[in-house]
Design a protein around this motif. Sequence first.
Motif, mmCIF file in Angstrom:
data_model
loop_
_atom_site.group_PDB
_atom_site.id
_atom_site.type_symbol
_atom_site.label_atom_id
_atom_site.label_comp_id
_atom_site.label_asym_id
_atom_site.label_seq_id
_atom_site.Cartn_x
_atom_site.Cartn_y
_atom_site.Cartn_z
ATOM 1 N N CYS A 201 63.773 47.742 28.979
ATOM 2 C CA CYS A 201 62.612 47.387 29.802
ATOM 3 C C CYS A 201 61.877 46.231 29.124
ATOM 4 C CB CYS A 201 61.685 48.586 29.975
ATOM 5 S SG CYS A 201 62.440 50.042 30.726
ATOM 6 N N PRO A 202 62.225 44.997 29.431
ATOM 7 C CA PRO A 202 61.547 43.859 28.787
ATOM 8 C C PRO A 202 60.135 43.674 29.315
ATOM 9 C CG PRO A 202 63.138 43.081 30.406
ATOM 10 C CD PRO A 202 63.314 44.562 30.333
ATOM 11 N N ALA A 203 59.247 43.238 28.435
ATOM 12 C CA ALA A 203 57.869 42.946 28.818
ATOM 13 C C ALA A 203 57.801 41.597 29.531
ATOM 14 C CB ALA A 203 56.978 42.919 27.582
ATOM 15 N N PRO A 204 56.794 41.393 30.388
ATOM 16 C CA PRO A 204 56.600 40.063 30.970
ATOM 17 C C PRO A 204 56.442 39.013 29.872
ATOM 18 C CG PRO A 204 55.230 41.679 32.076
ATOM 19 C CD PRO A 204 55.808 42.374 30.887
ATOM 20 N N VAL A 205 56.898 37.819 30.126
ATOM 21 C CA VAL A 205 56.890 36.761 29.124
ATOM 22 C C VAL A 205 55.490 36.153 29.041
ATOM 23 C CG1 VAL A 205 57.912 34.581 28.408
ATOM 24 C CG2 VAL A 205 59.324 36.311 29.549
ATOM 25 N N GLU A 206 54.934 36.171 27.849
ATOM 26 C CA GLU A 206 53.616 35.597 27.606
ATOM 27 C C GLU A 206 53.746 34.156 27.110
ATOM 28 O OE1 GLU A 206 50.627 37.208 28.087
ATOM 29 O OE2 GLU A 206 51.787 38.850 28.973
ATOM 30 N N LEU A 207 52.696 33.370 27.316
ATOM 31 C CA LEU A 207 52.641 31.998 26.824
ATOM 32 C C LEU A 207 51.817 31.966 25.544
ATOM 33 C CD1 LEU A 207 53.376 29.020 27.380
ATOM 34 C CD2 LEU A 207 51.205 28.815 28.609
ATOM 35 N N ALA A 208 52.400 31.445 24.458
ATOM 36 C CA ALA A 208 51.706 31.369 23.173
ATOM 37 C C ALA A 208 52.173 30.125 22.428
ATOM 38 C CB ALA A 208 51.954 32.630 22.349
ATOM 39 N N PRO A 209 51.767 28.921 22.870
ATOM 40 C CA PRO A 209 52.224 27.697 22.207
ATOM 41 C C PRO A 209 51.809 27.664 20.739
ATOM 42 C CG PRO A 209 51.187 27.192 24.315
ATOM 43 C CD PRO A 209 50.890 28.629 24.020
#
Length: 512
Positions: free
Chosen positions: A294-302
């Motif tokens: 169950c992968p988590a939604p992809v977050e943005l963290a530049p």
Amino acid sequence: MPVPDERTAYPNPLIPGFNPDPSCVLVDGTYYLVTSTFEYLPALPVYRSADFVTWEHIGNVAVRGEQVGIADVPSAGGVWAPTIRHHDGLFHVIVSVATGPRGCLVFTATDPAGPWSEGTVIDGVHGIDPDLAWDETGRPYVTYSGLHLNGTTVVANRGILQARVDLAAGRVLEEPRQLWSGTGLVAPEAPHLYARDGHWYLLIAEGGTESGHAVSVARGPSIEGPFEGAPHNPLLSASGTDRPVQCTGHGDLVLGPHGEDLMVLLGTRRAGRFSPLGRETYVTGVRWSDGWPCPAPVELAPRPEPLHEHFTFTDPAALADPGWLAVRRTPGEAASLTGRPGTLTLTAAGDGSDTLRPAFVGRRQRHLDSVVEARVEPAAGRGGLCLRFDEEFAVVLLAERSPIGGGLRVTARADVPTMTQSWSTDVPDDRVLLRITTRTPPPGRAPWLSSGDRIRLSVVDATGAESHLAELDGRLWSVESAPFFTGRVTGMYAEDGTVHFTDFRYHGEPRT
């Protein structure tokens, strides 16, 4: 050591810029990751990390054009969707060369920094996105998408296929069998196989690599199946959401440095409502429930730090950095460091940026807010900087001898299919600094009014005075408008005659 938060522990994008279709392997505590390159050489960059945070570009699998045979492939053809694996002390990268003569290839190396082998063709694999796995007895299997191409024509699409292979002889040992091909969404592709807790898991992408992209999974009792899909498929998709990372899919599972399960995958991030950098490599955490990932939604963290690169050309090895790219030939074939001491020289045949093999050497744009500069002496030629998506979608900033007397004429030009627009100015110099600046659009506009990023084209004369020739809306040079598979590559370019460059700079702003 505590397990980090599954969505925010690692920088995202993990590998920024044009780095799609990631595959990753963990060997003796070190991670190695490869991505697609399509019509660019060198092909198949190899990135290395000890902590999954800091990644070093250590080399490329194919450093000679003969290894992949892409001299005449159409745009967005070429080197698609590799898989990297390690078996019996040897690294393997398997990949398809779509629309090219070599087809399915397996490269091997004892050191992933290279050198890699010339590549063994696997006869009988007609498709894309191959995966390489070994069963419990050590027999190798290739699992792939049965998209059979003849040039750019689709001959057949048989879903996910699999066959046992002889890697040394380069041939399949049986008629390929059809495996589980997803939930019915279009374009089942990117299969990867894993043995875990008495099951074999088949992870695939479906929905197409654009806004409908998704990750789905099935499991079965053996590497050959039969496979049954998870009840909650697709596992991961940004389709229909307003998440900052879109088009998420094409995943590969790997054990993280803290013992957690991770998925590397591709995605696109937006400047306004458009995605200028192409498909990049991201990571997300994976938990398991009832035997299913169950992968988590992809977050943005530049990344919070800026990036500065400055290349001068006094060293004959100045092009040895593995991040340089050229189109359908190597940087060393496109450019010379020996023609004039202290300069990089490009010589064009006069057929423009729309040629298959332009006089171009560049680097991936990895930040939404960036500055690229080059000091140019056009001599009797015409050249400067080019921001390239492909032969038809490009932005160029060119210097040439002024037709009205001494000095140079500098022209900014925007190219899209069926339309070209240009702006020119004259400067009283024989050498100028050319600059392309990209900036994200200002926040706060209504979504339906949002533009893309801003592309500013400038010239700096000998006194340090900067003149802006044009500022463009970057929507036309983003994946929503330009060819979707690649991304922006910006570099030195000659359109006619011989052009000399004394240095090249790239600056990327933090958190962009």
